[in-house]
Motif scaffolding. Structure first.
Motif, mmCIF file in Angstrom:
data_model
loop_
_atom_site.group_PDB
_atom_site.id
_atom_site.type_symbol
_atom_site.label_atom_id
_atom_site.label_comp_id
_atom_site.label_asym_id
_atom_site.label_seq_id
_atom_site.Cartn_x
_atom_site.Cartn_y
_atom_site.Cartn_z
ATOM 1 N N THR A 126 0.822 -1.199 0.000
ATOM 2 C CA THR A 126 0.000 0.000 0.000
ATOM 3 C C THR A 126 0.862 1.257 0.000
ATOM 4 O OG1 THR A 126 -0.095 0.145 2.419
ATOM 5 C CG2 THR A 126 -1.759 -1.200 1.346
ATOM 6 N N THR A 127 0.334 2.326 -0.592
ATOM 7 C CA THR A 127 0.958 3.634 -0.511
ATOM 8 C C THR A 127 -0.124 4.685 -0.349
ATOM 9 O OG1 THR A 127 0.932 4.119 -2.892
ATOM 10 C CG2 THR A 127 2.852 2.923 -2.039
ATOM 11 N N SER A 141 4.254 4.242 2.909
ATOM 12 C CA SER A 141 3.995 2.975 2.237
ATOM 13 C C SER A 141 4.103 1.865 3.262
ATOM 14 C CB SER A 141 4.980 2.742 1.091
ATOM 15 O OG SER A 141 6.306 2.659 1.579
ATOM 16 N N ALA A 142 3.472 0.742 2.947
ATOM 17 C CA ALA A 142 3.519 -0.400 3.865
ATOM 18 C C ALA A 142 3.433 -1.692 3.073
ATOM 19 C CB ALA A 142 2.381 -0.326 4.876
ATOM 20 N N LEU A 143 4.184 -2.664 3.521
ATOM 21 C CA LEU A 143 4.105 -4.023 2.999
ATOM 22 C C LEU A 143 3.505 -4.878 4.106
ATOM 23 C CD1 LEU A 143 4.691 -6.263 0.958
ATOM 24 C CD2 LEU A 143 7.000 -6.427 1.930
ATOM 25 N N CYS A 144 2.294 -5.369 3.885
ATOM 26 C CA CYS A 144 1.563 -6.123 4.891
ATOM 27 C C CYS A 144 1.452 -7.573 4.444
ATOM 28 C CB CYS A 144 0.165 -5.543 5.077
ATOM 29 S SG CYS A 144 0.117 -3.736 5.249
ATOM 30 N N GLN A 145 1.918 -8.502 5.264
ATOM 31 C CA GLN A 145 1.912 -9.920 4.910
ATOM 32 C C GLN A 145 1.326 -10.749 6.039
ATOM 33 O OE1 GLN A 145 6.252 -9.824 3.854
ATOM 34 N NE2 GLN A 145 5.557 -11.060 2.114
ATOM 35 N N GLU A 146 0.471 -11.704 5.686
ATOM 36 C CA GLU A 146 -0.102 -12.616 6.662
ATOM 37 C C GLU A 146 0.953 -13.608 7.152
ATOM 38 O OE1 GLU A 146 -3.469 -14.663 5.203
ATOM 39 O OE2 GLU A 146 -4.646 -12.851 4.818
ATOM 40 N N LEU A 147 0.917 -13.901 8.453
ATOM 41 C CA LEU A 147 1.786 -14.926 9.031
ATOM 42 C C LEU A 147 1.002 -16.156 9.454
ATOM 43 C CD1 LEU A 147 4.149 -12.737 11.252
ATOM 44 C CD2 LEU A 147 4.541 -13.568 8.915
ATOM 45 N N LEU A 148 -0.166 -15.930 10.080
ATOM 46 C CA LEU A 148 -0.963 -17.047 10.577
ATOM 47 C C LEU A 148 -2.425 -16.649 10.572
ATOM 48 C CD1 LEU A 148 -1.179 -19.860 11.901
ATOM 49 C CD2 LEU A 148 -0.927 -18.697 14.123
ATOM 50 N N SER A 187 6.894 -0.639 7.233
ATOM 51 C CA SER A 187 6.443 0.676 6.786
ATOM 52 C C SER A 187 7.610 1.595 6.470
ATOM 53 C CB SER A 187 5.575 1.329 7.871
ATOM 54 O OG SER A 187 4.423 0.571 8.131
ATOM 55 N N ARG A 188 7.344 2.523 5.560
ATOM 56 C CA ARG A 188 8.260 3.628 5.280
ATOM 57 C C ARG A 188 7.454 4.915 5.268
ATOM 58 N NH1 ARG A 188 12.375 1.873 0.340
ATOM 59 N NH2 ARG A 188 13.385 0.097 1.424
ATOM 60 N N LEU A 198 6.768 8.616 12.770
ATOM 61 C CA LEU A 198 6.958 7.162 12.788
ATOM 62 C C LEU A 198 8.324 6.744 12.256
ATOM 63 C CD1 LEU A 198 3.480 5.844 11.552
ATOM 64 C CD2 LEU A 198 4.337 5.985 13.906
ATOM 65 N N ALA A 199 9.066 7.682 11.695
ATOM 66 C CA ALA A 199 10.384 7.355 11.137
ATOM 67 C C ALA A 199 11.294 6.795 12.240
ATOM 68 C CB ALA A 199 11.010 8.586 10.502
ATOM 69 N N GLY A 200 11.974 5.722 11.921
ATOM 70 C CA GLY A 200 12.877 5.109 12.889
ATOM 71 C C GLY A 200 12.203 4.187 13.881
ATOM 72 N N HIS A 201 10.892 4.031 13.775
ATOM 73 C CA HIS A 201 10.166 3.138 14.680
ATOM 74 C C HIS A 201 9.564 1.978 13.895
ATOM 75 C CE1 HIS A 201 10.619 6.131 17.804
ATOM 76 N NE2 HIS A 201 10.059 7.041 17.022
ATOM 77 N N ARG A 202 9.306 0.890 14.610
ATOM 78 C CA ARG A 202 8.679 -0.280 14.011
ATOM 79 C C ARG A 202 7.450 -0.666 14.817
ATOM 80 N NH1 ARG A 202 13.627 -4.521 12.642
ATOM 81 N NH2 ARG A 202 14.768 -3.175 11.166
#
Length: 228
Positions: A126-127, A141-148, A187-188, A198-202
């Motif tokens: 997403t962007t 932007s974000a890359l979202c992926q399912e894990l479970l 995310s970026r 949010l820069a520099g955080h996860r």
């Protein structure tokens, strides 16, 4: 005159990606809070939740949204307040502002599904580009992926508290049910954009909700505030 947006409550459907952040208080903007509310603090950090949402067909409106909510305490209870919101639909924008005092702003979105592959889990890329920034590159932007994926439909009830310009508080009930997954979000953010804090955080946790059914409203307004 007929409003340009649906009357409340709204019934919406779609998919969302949510992430929980713990951001140092000093890094955050001075967002206005509902009268009598205070931000939740955990060791000097504020819990924030970001929601990337793709509202699809079958609901009252179809649009895309990025919403940032701040966890707050109001009285003896916990709630959230939407502090930043962007959408790509004019009816959602005017309805969010007029009905619930949600500070929606216009933006352009790109949601691209990522089908599962040999070395990749299913997800979405997403962007968002905020109209006011006038930048060519995305503001986030974000890359979202399912894990479970969890084998159930999860019901959720919550509410937003939104400060109105007249000093009252708008309480917005939310009812949501969908198929949850534990997820990962990378995310970026643009260093000069509205999400630069949010820069520099996860994110510390993330989840997806697929094929959700969402009811928002009707709202109640209370808490007349006397100007100092």
């Amino acid at each position: 005159m007929t409003p340009s947006h649906p009357a409340e409550p709204w019934y919406l459907r779609g998919d969302m990606q949510a992430a929980l952040w713990l951001v140092p208080r000093r890094d955050l903007p001075p967002w206005p809070l509902p009268e009598g509310a205070r931000a939740v603090s955990i060791a000097g950090r504020r819990p924030l939740i970001t929601f990337w949402v793709d509202y699809g067909k079958g609901g009252d409106l179809a649009y895309r949204e990025l919403l940032v909510a701040l966890a707050i305490r109001h009285g003896a209870g916990l709630a959230a307040t939407a502090v930043q919101v962007w959408v790509d639909d004019e009816r959602s924008l005017t309805g969010g502002r007029n009905l619930w005092a949600i500070p929606k702003q216009p933006a352009a979105f790109d949601f691209r599904p990522l089908p599962p592959a040999r070395h990749r889990r299913p997800g979405v890329r997403t962007t968002v580009t905020v109209e006011a920034s006038k930048r060519q590159e995305p503001d986030a932007s974000a890359l979202c992926q399912e894990l479970l994926r969890l084998p159930l439909r999860l019901p959720v009830r919550a509410h937003l508290l939104q400060p109105r310009a007249d000093g009252t508080i708008c309480r917005v009930p939310l009812r949501l049910t969908g198929r949850p997954s534990l997820s990962r979000i990378r995310s970026r953010v643009h260093p000069d954009g509205p999400l630069a804090y949010l820069a520099g955080h996860r994110p510390v946790a993330a989840a997806s909700l697929a094929d959700f059914r969402f009811r928002i409203g009707p709202a109640a307004t209370s808490g007349e505030v006397t100007a100092p």
